[in-house]
Structures are given as C-alpha cells and as structure tokens.
Design a protein around this motif. Sequence first.
Motif, PDB file in Angstrom:
ATOM      1  N   CYS A 201      -2.098   0.710  -4.602  1.00 44.65           N
ATOM      2  CA  CYS A 201      -2.412  -0.628  -4.082  1.00 44.65           C
ATOM      3  C   CYS A 201      -1.784  -1.703  -4.962  1.00 44.65           C
ATOM      4  N   GLU A 202      -1.915  -1.544  -6.263  1.00 42.72           N
ATOM      5  CA  GLU A 202      -1.371  -2.534  -7.184  1.00 42.72           C
ATOM      6  C   GLU A 202       0.160  -2.549  -7.152  1.00 42.72           C
ATOM      7  N   ARG A 209       8.219  -1.216  -2.759  1.00 40.39           N
ATOM      8  CA  ARG A 209       8.333  -0.912  -1.332  1.00 40.39           C
ATOM      9  C   ARG A 209       9.078   0.398  -1.131  1.00 40.39           C
ATOM     10  N   HIS A 210       8.865   1.005   0.010  1.00 39.87           N
ATOM     11  CA  HIS A 210       9.750   2.068   0.475  1.00 39.87           C
ATOM     12  C   HIS A 210      10.276   1.659   1.841  1.00 39.87           C
ATOM     13  N   VAL A 211      11.566   1.901   2.059  1.00 33.50           N
ATOM     14  CA  VAL A 211      12.201   1.438   3.288  1.00 33.50           C
ATOM     15  C   VAL A 211      11.646   2.143   4.524  1.00 33.50           C
ATOM     16  N   ASP A 236      -4.758  -2.646   3.648  1.00 34.51           N
ATOM     17  CA  ASP A 236      -4.746  -4.099   3.473  1.00 34.51           C
ATOM     18  C   ASP A 236      -3.571  -4.536   2.596  1.00 34.51           C
ATOM     19  N   ALA A 237      -3.334  -3.791   1.523  1.00 31.93           N
ATOM     20  CA  ALA A 237      -2.226  -4.137   0.619  1.00 31.93           C
ATOM     21  C   ALA A 237      -0.895  -4.050   1.344  1.00 31.93           C
ATOM     22  N   ASN A 242       3.968  -6.367   3.564  1.00 29.10           N
ATOM     23  CA  ASN A 242       5.093  -5.929   4.407  1.00 29.10           C
ATOM     24  C   ASN A 242       5.609  -4.528   4.076  1.00 29.10           C
ATOM     25  N   GLN A 243       4.688  -3.617   3.758  1.00 34.55           N
ATOM     26  CA  GLN A 243       5.055  -2.202   3.648  1.00 34.55           C
ATOM     27  C   GLN A 243       4.631  -1.504   4.929  1.00 34.55           C
ATOM     28  N   ASP A 244       5.568  -0.904   5.633  1.00 37.43           N
ATOM     29  CA  ASP A 244       5.259  -0.198   6.872  1.00 37.43           C
ATOM     30  C   ASP A 244       4.419   1.042   6.555  1.00 37.43           C
TER      31      ASP A 244
END
Length: 273
Positions: A201-202, A209-211, A236-237, A242-244
């Motif tokens: 989460c942190e 990010r991962h694509v 929530d994180a 904007n992490q899919d």
Amino acid sequence: MSFEKVKSHKSFEGETAFCLHSSSVTKTDMKFSYFKPKTDKIENIIIWLSGLTCTEENFITKAGAQLHLANTNTMIVCPDTSPRGLDLPGEHDSYDFGSGAGFYLNATTEGYKDHYNMYDYIVTELIPMLKDEFKPENFSITGHSMGGHGALVIGLRNPDLFKAISAFSPIVNPTAVAWGEKALTGYLGDDREAWKAYDACELVKSGKRHVKKILIEQGLADEFFEGQLKTKNFEDACTDNNQDLQVNYREGYDHSYYFIASFIGDHIKHLIS
C-alpha cells in the motif's frame, strides 16, 4: 553460481525437481523447487513465494500448477521462505517470525541482518541464477499470504524485471496489521518509516507502479481476511494512485491450498499472457 538437483520426478511429461545451493546473500544453504514442462525453450519463469510456515515443497506439491503448465513454455520456481540451519535469538519461537517467516525483506537488526535478506536473495541471486541456467525471456511473480506480500512488494519495486504480478490472499498492508508489525519490528527495528519499503500500500502511494494490471484472489471465508490481509486498503491505494488492479473476491473460499488450486490456472494465464 550453480545449484544441485537433489531429487526429481517425471510429472505431466515434464519434471518436478527439488534443488539446493549455497547462498552468498543469506550465508546459508537455500532450497527451491521447480516444475519444468517438456519443451526445448523456456520462455517464461514464474516465481512463486509461499506463506508463513511453508517451505519450497508446499506449493509444488499441493497447488496443481503442473497440469496448467504442462503444454506451455513456462516453468515455475518456488524458493524456501527463509534461511535455515541457524539459531538466532527468537528465530524458532513462533510461526510468524524467524524460520519459515522471512517476509521477503532485507533485515537490519542484529543477527538477522547477516542472514535474513530474502528480498536480495530473490532479486539479486535466485533470478540471475535461473536466468543463467534456463535463459528465459521473461519473469513474473506471484505468491500466497506472506508470499503474496512478497510478490507485490518485489514486483512493484522491480517493474522492469517482472512481466506481471499476482497474489493469493496477500498481506497488502503489513505496517497496519499484527503479523506485519511483529515481523517488521523484529527484522527492521522500530523505525516505521523504514517499514514502508516493504508495504505494498505504501509503495503504491509513493508512486511505485506496474504497467500491467495486478491480479489478486481473495477468499471471503478466509479467517485472516479482515484482521491481517486488509485487501480493501490496497484497492483504495491503487484507485487513488492509478495502479490498474483486479481483485476477485471468492465466496466460501478460505486461506488454504484448496483455494489456491482452484484458481492457479487463471493466475498462470495472467502471468504469462
């Protein structure tokens, strides 16, 4: 660096093997298992990270992954969950710290910092050794519970190394739950800022990010769901940063390998597609 194949079994026309090597990172012997399908070329290697109390044997014996990998060019590799053969203070006192509970981090506390470096073991030793031996084009990473935590953390911190990330019942927010607080205190000390480097989460909040979309499987009858896993915190994180992410909540499924075996095929598809 090379490894010794201790035992091997023909399995779905491929090979399930158990291996041993001397680790310069943990300063101990380390074990791992793998399933390698019958193929002339390994294109993908999936790293599976197991949970508390497990060894290199649990997943490869119980999850049924061999069936799903038999006609592919993908192998799966399952390292042990901690160094072995040591007798550090408190190492063998409980199931959720020490032996069988390495938490896939690099320890900084006295005694543990010399051996409990499972993050570096996976990233800087095991994967290069597998790359030299099998010459895959891609790696992906997944795991269960403590190993799901490890897969998310290692995958998010090394997005260029892994094609895809998934997890079963992961501990997504260890800085906020009892399992994590115990382990992080024991391995990293009392500096809670240092803990954030090993909290999925942190990491997402900090911009990691991962694509590719991350896939999580979570049973709603899991006894640890509310108290230790905190799946919603990661949702929530990811939404806020904007992490899919796709989380599959499964009615009636618990924390066991029966749950993993039920959906491992879906995760293999995600990890190699």
